[in-house]
Scaffold this motif. Sequence first.
Motif, short mmCIF file in Angstrom:
data_model
loop_
_atom_site.label_atom_id
_atom_site.label_comp_id
_atom_site.label_asym_id
_atom_site.label_seq_id
_atom_site.Cartn_x
_atom_site.Cartn_y
_atom_site.Cartn_z
N LYS A 121 19.04 -3.50 -34.78
CA LYS A 121 18.19 -3.68 -33.80
C LYS A 121 18.86 -4.75 -32.65
CE LYS A 121 13.46 -2.53 -32.28
NZ LYS A 121 12.42 -2.04 -33.16
N TYR A 122 18.72 -6.16 -33.56
CA TYR A 122 19.04 -7.22 -32.88
C TYR A 122 20.50 -7.99 -33.17
CZ TYR A 122 13.99 -7.05 -32.39
OH TYR A 122 12.72 -6.33 -32.10
N GLN A 123 21.07 -7.27 -34.08
CA GLN A 123 22.65 -8.15 -34.43
C GLN A 123 23.79 -7.18 -34.22
OE1 GLN A 123 21.87 -9.08 -38.50
NE2 GLN A 123 20.16 -10.22 -38.07
N ASP A 124 23.42 -6.05 -33.38
CA ASP A 124 24.59 -4.96 -32.91
C ASP A 124 25.25 -4.51 -34.04
OD1 ASP A 124 23.95 -5.20 -30.31
OD2 ASP A 124 25.66 -6.59 -29.89
N ARG A 125 24.47 -4.38 -35.42
CA ARG A 125 25.16 -3.91 -36.68
C ARG A 125 25.10 -2.25 -36.25
NH1 ARG A 125 24.26 -6.37 -41.57
NH2 ARG A 125 25.61 -4.53 -42.19
N VAL A 126 26.05 -1.92 -35.47
CA VAL A 126 26.12 -0.36 -35.26
C VAL A 126 26.76 0.27 -36.69
CG1 VAL A 126 27.10 1.50 -33.77
CG2 VAL A 126 27.01 -0.87 -33.07
N ASP A 127 27.34 -0.54 -37.53
CA ASP A 127 27.90 0.02 -38.85
C ASP A 127 26.81 0.38 -39.62
OD1 ASP A 127 27.41 -2.82 -38.79
OD2 ASP A 127 27.82 -2.82 -41.06
#
Length: 272
Positions: A121-127
């Motif tokens: 949600k907040y750290q752009d961890r699309v992985d």
Amino acid sequence: MDASITDVAPPRTLVGRLRGAFAACRTALASTSRLALDIALPTLCVACRAPVSGDGVCASCWTKLSFIAPPLCERLGIPFVYDPGPGILSMQAIADPPAYSRARAAVRYDDVARTLVHGLKYQDRVDLAPTLGRWMARAGTEVLKDADAIVPVPLHWRRGWSRRYNQSGALAKVIGDIVNVPVAGRALARIRATPQQIGLSRSERARNVQGAFRVPVERRPEIEGRRIVLVDDVLTTGATLDACARALLRARAADVDVLVFARVVEAARNPI
Ligand SMILES: [Zn+2]
């Protein structure tokens, strides 16, 4: 004889030496590219970043995740301590039934689950989306079985802009690809920005999101008469998902189910 051997020997040796040199170069290159590949694509635990074999989470994080499994409330998906028999609902489902038909979640919202959700949600961890989506597809087998479309809970465009992508949309896409169900990513629109739900009581949360969602007229064909699975990252009180389900039902969805990665489970409970 001797002369011919002498004549022939040096070129052979040279070729042999060159071959050896080439082989050494190839080996060196191969190990360098392997090394480069290891650096470029490390296999790390998606939660704590410790090295893992395969993908997903490490053994330590795996044991700390509480996967939700039957017996559970048919309606809300809340796990029961013991099996009360088929079709028995939780007290919560009877006292305060939601607009959606059934909800399912992969895990309880606790420490490791919180780390994963915050990363997404907040750290752009699309992985993280492929792993979380895979677990959700498994937990949602029942609700996905008859689904016509998957609809992610939308962000207001201003929030989507600052956060760059919608985490629910990323999860919906992974699940849609696994179960081969189309994702109607724009079928639901957030028509007004709502303050964050964090820190609000159950009734405040419900008021906060009331009337915040709508199916745009041009998107109604994607919803009307269809069985929809709404996808979000977390279910806390269910207020946001309830407001979304109401908007979809107003647009004449045949049925709305909910699938989330993690849900808050207040305490172990049973219907009686
Ligand atoms: Zn880990």
